[in-house]
Design an enzyme around this catalytic site. Structure first.
Site, PDB file in Angstrom:
ATOM      1  CB  ALA A 298      -0.697   0.109   0.723  1.00  0.00           C
TER       2      ALA A 298
ATOM      3  CB  CYS B 177       5.126   1.677 -17.483  1.00  0.00           C
ATOM      4  SG  CYS B 177       6.270   1.923 -18.506  1.00  0.00           S
TER       5      CYS B 177
HETATM    6  C1  UDX Z   1       6.321  -1.284 -15.109  1.00  0.00           C
HETATM    7  C2  UDX Z   1       6.046  -2.187 -15.067  1.00  0.00           C
HETATM    8  O1  UDX Z   1       6.769  -3.126 -14.142  1.00  0.00           O
HETATM    9  C3  UDX Z   1       7.342  -3.036 -15.728  1.00  0.00           C
HETATM   10  O2  UDX Z   1       6.934  -4.241 -16.660  1.00  0.00           O
HETATM   11  C4  UDX Z   1       6.731  -2.071 -17.527  1.00  0.00           C
HETATM   12  O3  UDX Z   1       7.732  -2.634 -18.418  1.00  0.00           O
HETATM   13  C5  UDX Z   1       6.789  -0.665 -17.605  1.00  0.00           C
HETATM   14  O4  UDX Z   1       6.075   0.153 -15.681  1.00  0.00           O
HETATM   15  P1  UDX Z   1       7.880   1.350 -13.741  1.00  0.00           P
HETATM   16  O5  UDX Z   1       7.486   2.500 -13.948  1.00  0.00           O
HETATM   17  O6  UDX Z   1       9.502   1.378 -13.702  1.00  0.00           O
HETATM   18  O7  UDX Z   1       8.288  -0.232 -14.113  1.00  0.00           O
HETATM   19  O8  UDX Z   1       7.553   0.334 -12.076  1.00  0.00           O
HETATM   20  P2  UDX Z   1       7.477  -0.476 -10.744  1.00  0.00           P
HETATM   21  O9  UDX Z   1       8.626  -0.897 -10.031  1.00  0.00           O
HETATM   22  O10 UDX Z   1       6.872  -1.179 -11.939  1.00  0.00           O
HETATM   23  O11 UDX Z   1       6.401   0.819 -10.704  1.00  0.00           O
HETATM   24  C6  UDX Z   1       5.119   0.837 -10.495  1.00  0.00           C
HETATM   25  C7  UDX Z   1       5.041   2.189  -9.383  1.00  0.00           C
HETATM   26  O12 UDX Z   1       4.142   1.433  -8.490  1.00  0.00           O
HETATM   27  C8  UDX Z   1       5.418   3.336  -8.848  1.00  0.00           C
HETATM   28  O13 UDX Z   1       5.037   4.426  -8.565  1.00  0.00           O
HETATM   29  C9  UDX Z   1       5.499   2.322  -7.878  1.00  0.00           C
HETATM   30  O14 UDX Z   1       5.470   2.901  -6.443  1.00  0.00           O
HETATM   31  C10 UDX Z   1       4.320   1.971  -7.082  1.00  0.00           C
HETATM   32  N1  UDX Z   1       3.968   0.108  -6.494  1.00  0.00           N
HETATM   33  C11 UDX Z   1       4.253  -0.968  -7.239  1.00  0.00           C
HETATM   34  C12 UDX Z   1       2.936   0.105  -5.567  1.00  0.00           C
HETATM   35  O15 UDX Z   1       2.745   1.417  -4.694  1.00  0.00           O
HETATM   36  N2  UDX Z   1       2.796  -0.573  -5.144  1.00  0.00           N
HETATM   37  C13 UDX Z   1       3.440  -1.646  -4.589  1.00  0.00           C
HETATM   38  O16 UDX Z   1       3.478  -3.058  -4.009  1.00  0.00           O
HETATM   39  C14 UDX Z   1       4.645  -1.592  -6.415  1.00  0.00           C
END
Ligand code: UDX
Length: 439
Positions: free
Chosen positions: A256, A264
């Site tokens: 959370a 993305c």
């Molecule tokens: C993402 C995908 O993971 C990747 O496979 C795709 O090709 C591009 O988009 P990225 O945008 O680099 O990668 O970030 P990621 O690590 O996936 O996190 C995305 C967002 O979700 C972040 O803002 C992160 O803080 C948030 N997040 C992630 C949460 O709030 N909770 C989680 O449990 C996981």
């Protein structure tokens, strides 16, 4: 060894190009931005990504990686053209494909023999087929070529590891010839038994959107449950751990927080909704995930207001500006949204991020950027954690308490333990960490 032209030297193109060069291929990375190519030629990487500079340097030194703005020449010299240009969202949420089609035209004009055109950029279903049509019309069917969809699944901050140790590789094409060549390119990954999904163009294109939309949904789901935890006095950290231990659910992407951001998830969820709308299929769950994410950001602002009161004239310290740790990318970063909202309500902002301050400074006004976490707290009425950078995890809280005007912490990433914070005398607010109801 294949001769590959990587069109678009942004995040995806550069990481993919450098990694494919490391496999022994001959890569030319192309970009229209002359300053970007000039700085890459000087050894400067235009963004922060751990390990990338070393990888680029190593492959440049081995003469497997080069940078140029000369697109026609690079196309003519290669066997495989990767399209890794930006596909931004236009103001209606639709994906802007102009860069992809510009490239398709230039490829067509320079098709001097059989080539494979591989789409790495995230594009709506049907784009690969349209690229094929553009090239076919232009060349009048005189030269052979194939179009492939090969979506990337690279996370910023761990992109090289993700490329070298992927969960899967997706190759979409109906051509056996192209499939064979693409399989060769990814052969180094066979050693680690990476699953290779061989499928059609359309399925490959949709796999990328479905994957990102599912992950975004998982985050929005846990954020909504976190809100419920606050209402009923339950703890989201314990809940998410227990739920995630179910092998069918999995523990990843159940943290959370302040809502998802980045280049993305926000774009791809909305992009998928557009694709679905055009196809006459309503994706209610994805729609709800998007809405819940917007709500989550607003909820974070409300948390600050509840903890601090009227924001007019108050100073709020903010730690973390990028959309997540280990990146300087501030695109769709919840931190920026929340800072701007707090400013509208009259708050002054002091902020620090290990690498994202230059990028944040281009978007934000009137923010006092500080040298470290402690400087942020100097004279602030509350401290807000926005990203879980490692260096924010073990701060000297006694010192922080002395520096803050009021001992108030809003921890939107649940980095700290509420009980410990209470014991230290903080008024601590996390996400989904309700106090148990008294009997
Ligand atoms: C993402 C995908 O993971 C990747 O496979 C795709 O090709 C591009 O988009 P990225 O945008 O680099 O990668 O970030 P990621 O690590 O996936 O996190 C995305 C967002 O979700 C972040 O803002 C992160 O803080 C948030 N997040 C992630 C949460 O709030 N909770 C989680 O449990 C996981």
């Amino acid at each position: 060894m294949k001769k590959i032209c990587m069109i678009g030297s942004g995040y995806v193109g550069l990481v993919t190009g450098a990694c494919l060069a490391d496999f022994g291929n001959q890569i030319t990375c192309v970009d229209v931005a002359e300053d970007k190519i000039a700085s890459l030629n000087r050894g400067q990487i235009p963004f922060y990504e751990p390990g990338l500079r070393e990888l680029v340097e190593r492959n440049k030194a081995k003469k497997r990686l080069a940078f140029t703005t000369d697109l026609p020449e690079s196309i003519r010299k290669c066997e495989i053209v990767f399209i890794a240009v930006g596909t931004p969202m236009d103001k209606d949420g639709a994906v802007d494909l102009s860069a992809v089609f510009d490239v398709a035209h230039t490829v067509a004009e320079n098709l001097n023999g059989y080539k494979i055109v591989v789409n790495k950029s995230t594009v709506p279903v049907g784009t690969g087929a349209r690229v094929r049509q553009v090239i076919r019309e232009h060349t009048g069917g005189k030269v052979e070529f194939d179009v492939v969809s090969n979506p990337e699944f690279l996370r910023e901050g761990s992109a090289i590891g993700d490329f070298m140790h992927p969960d899967r590789v997706v190759i979409g094409t109906s051509s056996t010839r192209a499939m064979k060549i693409m399989s060769r390119i990814y052969r180094p990954l066979y050693l680690i038994e990476t699953p290779i999904i061989r499928t059609t163009l359309e399925t490959a294109e949709l796999i990328k959107y479905a994957s990102n939309a599912f992950l975004a949904t998982k985050i929005s789901f846990i954020n909504e449950v976190a809100m419920l935890c606050e209402q009923v006095g339950a703890d989201i950290q314990v809940l998410a751990k227990a739920v995630g231990l179910d092998g069918r659910i999995g523990s990843k992407f159940l943290h959370a927080g302040a809502g998802y951001g980045g280049s993305c998830f926000p774009k791809d969820t909305v992009g998928l909704l557009k694709v679905a709308e055009a196809a006459g299929a309503e994706l209610k769950i994805v729609k709800a995930a998007v809405k819940a994410n917007e709500e989550q950001r607003k909820r974070m602002v409300r948390k600050v207001i509840q903890a601090v009161g009227d924001l007019a004239g108050k100073t709020i310290g903010v730690l973390g500006l990028s959309f997540k740790p280990r990146t300087d990318d501030v695109r769709e970063a919840p931190a920026l949204y929340i800072i701007q909202d707090l400013q509208k309500r009259g708050a002054k902002i002091r902020a620090y991020d290990p690498v994202a301050m230059p990028n944040a400074g281009r978007v934000l006004d009137r923010v006092t950027f500080c040298d470290d976490a402690y400087a942020v707290c100097q004279g602030a009425d509350a401290l807000v954690f926005m990203t879980e950078w490692n260096e924010f995890r073990e701060l000297d809280m006694t010192r922080i308490k002395e520096l803050l005007i009021e001992p108030v912490i809003i921890d939107t990433r649940n980095i700290y333990d509420p009980e410990q914070m209470d014991n230290l005398g903080f008024r601590y607010v996390g996400v989904g960490r309700g106090k148990p109801c008294q009997a």
